[in-house]
Design a protein around this motif. Structure first.
Motif, short mmCIF file in Angstrom:
data_model
loop_
_atom_site.label_atom_id
_atom_site.label_comp_id
_atom_site.label_asym_id
_atom_site.label_seq_id
_atom_site.Cartn_x
_atom_site.Cartn_y
_atom_site.Cartn_z
N ASP A 146 0.83 -1.21 0.00
CA ASP A 146 0.00 0.00 0.00
C ASP A 146 0.87 1.26 0.00
OD1 ASP A 146 -2.41 -1.31 -0.08
OD2 ASP A 146 -2.75 -1.22 2.09
N LEU A 147 2.00 1.19 0.70
CA LEU A 147 2.90 2.35 0.66
C LEU A 147 3.33 2.62 -0.78
CD1 LEU A 147 4.78 4.54 1.82
CD2 LEU A 147 6.57 2.77 1.82
N GLY A 148 3.71 1.57 -1.50
CA GLY A 148 4.14 1.73 -2.89
C GLY A 148 3.03 2.35 -3.73
N ARG A 149 1.80 1.88 -3.50
CA ARG A 149 0.66 2.42 -4.27
C ARG A 149 0.44 3.89 -3.92
NH1 ARG A 149 -1.68 -2.67 -2.22
NH2 ARG A 149 -1.40 -4.19 -3.89
N ALA A 150 0.54 4.23 -2.63
CA ALA A 150 0.31 5.62 -2.21
C ALA A 150 1.40 6.53 -2.76
CB ALA A 150 0.26 5.70 -0.69
N ALA A 151 2.65 6.06 -2.71
CA ALA A 151 3.76 6.87 -3.23
C ALA A 151 3.54 7.16 -4.72
CB ALA A 151 5.08 6.13 -3.02
N ALA A 152 3.14 6.12 -5.46
CA ALA A 152 2.90 6.31 -6.89
C ALA A 152 1.73 7.25 -7.12
CB ALA A 152 2.64 4.95 -7.55
N ALA A 153 0.69 7.15 -6.29
CA ALA A 153 -0.49 8.02 -6.47
C ALA A 153 -0.10 9.49 -6.25
CB ALA A 153 -1.59 7.62 -5.48
N VAL A 154 0.62 9.78 -5.18
CA VAL A 154 0.92 11.20 -4.92
C VAL A 154 1.89 11.77 -5.94
CG1 VAL A 154 0.40 11.03 -2.45
CG2 VAL A 154 2.78 10.83 -3.21
N LEU A 155 2.71 10.90 -6.54
CA LEU A 155 3.68 11.39 -7.53
C LEU A 155 3.09 11.53 -8.92
CD1 LEU A 155 6.85 9.54 -6.25
CD2 LEU A 155 6.71 12.00 -6.71
N THR A 156 2.04 10.79 -9.20
CA THR A 156 1.53 10.79 -10.59
C THR A 156 0.18 11.49 -10.75
OG1 THR A 156 0.55 8.60 -10.29
CG2 THR A 156 2.78 8.66 -11.19
N LEU A 216 -5.59 6.62 3.51
CA LEU A 216 -5.06 5.68 2.50
C LEU A 216 -6.18 5.21 1.58
CD1 LEU A 216 -2.50 4.09 1.59
CD2 LEU A 216 -3.35 2.21 2.98
N ASP A 217 -7.35 4.90 2.17
CA ASP A 217 -8.50 4.47 1.35
C ASP A 217 -8.81 5.52 0.28
OD1 ASP A 217 -8.88 2.15 2.74
OD2 ASP A 217 -10.47 2.93 4.02
N VAL A 218 -8.82 6.77 0.70
CA VAL A 218 -9.17 7.84 -0.25
C VAL A 218 -8.08 7.95 -1.32
CG1 VAL A 218 -9.51 10.33 -0.49
CG2 VAL A 218 -10.60 9.11 1.40
N LEU A 219 -6.82 7.92 -0.89
CA LEU A 219 -5.70 8.04 -1.85
C LEU A 219 -5.75 6.94 -2.90
CD1 LEU A 219 -2.43 8.83 0.14
CD2 LEU A 219 -3.52 10.22 -1.62
N LEU A 220 -6.12 5.73 -2.46
CA LEU A 220 -6.08 4.59 -3.37
C LEU A 220 -7.44 4.32 -4.02
CD1 LEU A 220 -3.76 2.08 -1.44
CD2 LEU A 220 -3.18 3.97 -2.96
N GLY A 221 -8.41 5.20 -3.74
CA GLY A 221 -9.72 5.05 -4.37
C GLY A 221 -10.46 3.82 -3.89
N ARG A 222 -10.21 3.43 -2.62
CA ARG A 222 -10.92 2.26 -2.06
C ARG A 222 -12.19 2.74 -1.37
NH1 ARG A 222 -5.64 -0.42 0.82
NH2 ARG A 222 -4.84 -1.49 -1.01
N SER A 223 -13.22 1.91 -1.42
CA SER A 223 -14.46 2.35 -0.77
C SER A 223 -14.38 1.99 0.71
CB SER A 223 -15.65 1.68 -1.41
OG SER A 223 -15.48 0.29 -1.33
#
Ligand SMILES: NC(=O)c1ccc[n+]([C@@H]2O[C@H](COP(=O)([O-])OP(=O)(O)OC[C@H]3O[C@@H](n4cnc5c(N)ncnc54)[C@H](OP(=O)(O)O)[C@@H]3O)[C@@H](O)[C@H]2O)c1
Length: 223
Positions: A146-156, A216-223
């Motif tokens: 999840d950290l990897g996903r969050a890092a990619a989300a904030v950078l892209t 994290l849920d919001v950052l990754l678009g999880r419900s």
């Protein structure tokens, strides 16, 4: 997009590099050998993810050096890997991250700060789990994937410049995680441990390290 990942070969760095790769973003993992020529190495990158090595004796100096190299190389975007509850004076290495956050916010770069909870992967749940603090202390644990996903989300994605996010995948105690996995858990104190870690374990005993999971849920678009 090309992202330099300082500390990119460690446990945290590998998760960030993996998260970026999964989004098709090129990552350049950097380690100790790259440090003496950091400015030259990061030139041409669009952004950097800055991870200090575990228990660095002077994290603000490490971060200041990284920020100076990024500025000099014209890398205008930075994400700093901090920790949940950095301003906790009872934990010296957390305080080092609080001071480093201040440097990042005043760097003149476009910054985002991630404040991860304790990693789920710190616990090996395939056998008996021994920890040197209360089994019932409350944590917000972060899965490194999840950290990897969050890092990619904030950078892209747009909208994350100037943001500070606390990150956890789930709220639990060590006893709950071990019970779920069907393995025994025990408190086992280690008197030989680094003094900063023993300060951290004493803090965990009294307060745990709770982190909410909603960000994290919001950052990754999880419900
Ligand atoms: N564990 C957790 O639950 C947790 C939770 C929140 C935050 N954190 C934070 O996450 C960060 C990373 O932890 P980690 O366990 O992933 O770290 P780690 O595995 O110790 O990271 C090692 C990386 O740092 C590089 N490095 C080591 N010493 C260096 C130096 N003097 N100068 C430049 N680079 C150096 C290493 O380079 P080489 O490739 O050359 O070896 C490697 O790339 C820490 O700041 C920690 O406080 C951890």
């Amino acid at each position: 997009m090309r992202v330099a990942v300082l500390g990119g070969h460690g446990k945290t760095g590998r998760a960030v590099v993996g998260g970026l790769a999964a989004r098709g973003t090129e990552a350049l993992p950097l380690g100790r050998a790259d440090w003496p020529r950091l400015t030259r190495t990061v030139r041409g990158c669009d952004a950097a993810y800055v991870i200090a090595p575990n228990l660095h004796p002077d994290e603000p100096s490490y971060v200041a050096e990284a920020l100076a190299a990024l500025s000099e190389a014209g890398v205008g975007r930075v994400v700093y890997h901090s920790v949940a509850s950095p301003y906790a004076p009872a934990m010296p290495h957390h305080l080092g991250k609080a001071a480093s956050e201040d440097l990042v916010r005043r760097s003149g770069l476009d910054w985002t700060i991630l404040q991860p909870g304790a990693y789920l992967q710190n616990l090996d749940l395939t056998g008996p789990v021994d920890v040197p603090y209360s089994l019932d202390a409350r944590f917000g644990f972060l899965d490194l994937a999840d950290l990897g996903r969050a890092a990619a989300a904030v950078l892209t994605q747009p909208g994350h410049v100037g943001a500070t996010y606390e990150l956890a995948s789930r709220a639990a105690s060590v006893r709950e995680l071990a019970d779920e996995a069907g393995v025994p858990s025990r408190r086992v104190d280690d008197p030989q441990v680094h003094p900063w870690l023993s300060a951290m374990f004493a803090y965990y005993d009294d307060h745990g390290l709770p982190v909410g999971t909603r960000v994290l849920d919001v950052l990754l678009g999880r419900s």
